[in-house]
Scaffold this motif. Structure first.
Motif, PDB file in Angstrom:
ATOM      1  N   TYR A   1      -6.797  -1.471   0.037  1.00  0.00           N
ATOM      2  CA  TYR A   1      -6.958  -1.400  -1.418  1.00  0.00           C
ATOM      3  C   TYR A   1      -7.415   0.003  -1.806  1.00  0.00           C
ATOM      4  O   TYR A   1      -8.195   0.644  -1.097  1.00  0.00           O
ATOM      5  CB  TYR A   1      -7.995  -2.413  -1.903  1.00  0.00           C
ATOM      6  N   ASP A   2      -6.957   0.450  -2.960  1.00  0.00           N
ATOM      7  CA  ASP A   2      -7.444   1.727  -3.469  1.00  0.00           C
ATOM      8  C   ASP A   2      -8.872   1.615  -3.971  1.00  0.00           C
ATOM      9  O   ASP A   2      -9.618   2.599  -3.964  1.00  0.00           O
ATOM     10  CB  ASP A   2      -6.534   2.213  -4.604  1.00  0.00           C
ATOM     11  N   GLU A   3      -9.242   0.425  -4.416  1.00  0.00           N
ATOM     12  CA  GLU A   3     -10.594   0.188  -4.919  1.00  0.00           C
ATOM     13  C   GLU A   3     -10.927  -1.278  -4.732  1.00  0.00           C
ATOM     14  O   GLU A   3     -10.058  -2.149  -4.862  1.00  0.00           O
ATOM     15  CB  GLU A   3     -10.679   0.547  -6.408  1.00  0.00           C
TER      16      GLU A   3
ATOM     17  N   ARG B   1      -1.585   1.406  -8.272  1.00  0.00           N
ATOM     18  CA  ARG B   1      -2.908   1.346  -7.657  1.00  0.00           C
ATOM     19  C   ARG B   1      -3.251  -0.116  -7.347  1.00  0.00           C
ATOM     20  O   ARG B   1      -2.992  -1.015  -8.153  1.00  0.00           O
ATOM     21  CB  ARG B   1      -3.918   1.943  -8.637  1.00  0.00           C
TER      22      ARG B   1
ATOM     23  N   ARG C   1       0.820  -1.214   0.000  1.00  0.00           N
ATOM     24  CA  ARG C   1       0.000   0.000   0.000  1.00  0.00           C
ATOM     25  C   ARG C   1       0.851   1.260   0.000  1.00  0.00           C
ATOM     26  O   ARG C   1       1.761   1.442   0.809  1.00  0.00           O
ATOM     27  CB  ARG C   1      -0.900  -0.004   1.240  1.00  0.00           C
TER      28      ARG C   1
END
Length: 355
Positions: free
Chosen positions: A223-225, A204, A199
């Motif tokens: 997580y970014d997404e 990403r 992270r």
């Protein structure tokens, strides 16, 4: 006469189980007897059974040594054991060790290469098996050990070792030139531990998970997404590395269709749904390979130190995520095995059994 017990699963039907009792084994010169004390059950253990033949996991604990024939297999577990008898001067009764254990009350080992960190099992049947699984780490002198974190070590250490080495492999290869890393089975311990380590350091991070695990996986914050599997079409079409921890053919097919040549790496990391899909991946990640490289690069102490630092970073955040449920005795082990095998254990739950 003192007795022991062994839990085993049918190699051709992992939901069929048995439990047998036997007398405690007699030791020969050069051997020690471990009493299995506390173990964990995760999807990782199911993977060992699924790949028991192809990756030789069944060979670590031969059933005939436990009074069973070859139709049965002993799925390896990770946990703590205590030395209760020893013919080896350097291995003292009362020593507590962490390592690869059978689903049984006891294990006979042939200690070798003893030092302050522990020993290795030099039993003949383990000589040609992957060496990282043959080490027994003493709690004394282990930089990652804390008595109040034993359950986290039981549940996460082998998974986190894979996660740590996976993250290191990706960074070591300059992220393969990717702008995005996509994890399947993003709610799994191996996936989110790797995401915690990666992270904010590069591309990403995108997690794919089932609809029922979306809330939990998003709550992790690593997580970014996070997308459901049917949301693959929403992924940015940028150079992407796929880390396959689910083994689901449909997920791989959807990613390849959507990303095309922007899928720059397709790496099988593990299996959680019992579909041996590694052959369909571009490559297979095996943590001991990267570990051997880093032992050469950094030395054993350097690798241990970096692992301990990463482990402490991880445990600083994981404690708030996990609900550890502890069972007692062989019956609890069978119950936990069947629950994990059937996928009935929520991602926020960790199963530990004390004997």
């Amino acid at each position: 006469m003192a007795a022991s017990w062994t839990f085993a699963v049918a190699r051709d039907e992992l939901s069929r189980t048995t439990r047998v009792e036997s007398a405690l084994p007699e030791l020969s010169d050069g051997e020690a007897l471990l009493r299995v004390d506390r173990v964990g059950l995760t999807a990782n253990n199911v993977t060992y059974a699924v790949l028991g033949d192809s990756m030789r996991y069944w060979e670590f604990f031969p059933p005939d040594r436990h009074g069973l024939d070859g139709r049965w297999g002993l799925p390896p577990l990770w946990g703590f054991a205590e030395v209760v008898a020893s013919t080896v001067a350097e291995v003292e009764v009362g020593q507590r060790v962490y390592g690869y254990l059978p689903p049984a009350g006891h294990l006979v080992v042939r200690p070798s290469r003893m030092d302050d960190t522990g020993f290795r099992d030099a039993s003949a049947h383990r000589a040609e098996l992957p060496s990282p699984y043959n080490g027994y780490r003493s709690t004394v002198g282990d930089p990652a050990y804390r008595a109040d974190q034993e359950d986290l070590l039981i549940l996460f250490r082998p998974l986190f070792f894979t996660s740590f080495m996976l993250a290191d492999r990706i960074v070591d290869n300059d992220w393969y030139g990717a702008q995005s890393l996509v994890f399947s089975s993003a709610s799994s311990k191996t996936a989110y531990a790797a995401a915690v380590e990666l992270r904010g350091r590069g591309p990403r991070l995108v997690g794919l998970t089932s609809p029922g695990n979306l809330g939990f996986t998003r709550s992790l914050g690593c997580y970014d997404e996070v997308l459901p599997y049917d949301g693959i079409g929403a992924l940015d079409r940028v150079p992407t590395v796929y880390l396959d921890l689910s083994g689901a053919p449909a997920t791989r097919a959807a990613l390849r269709e959507h990303l095309g040549d922007r899928l720059v790496r397709d790496i099988a990391v593990g299996l959680t749904n019992q579909i041996p899909n590694a052959d369909a991946a571009g490559e297979v990640f095996f943590a001991p390979v990267q570990m051997r490289k880093r032992r050469i690069d950094w030395g054993r102490d350097g690798l241990d130190g970096r692992f301990a630092d990463a482990w402490q970073r991880f445990t600083d955040v994981v404690g708030g995520w996990l609900d550890v449920q502890v069972g007692a005795g062989p019956a609890a082990l069978e119950h936990a095995w069947l629950d994990v095998l059937a996928g009935r254990t929520p991602p926020e739950v960790g199963r530990v059994v004390q004997f």
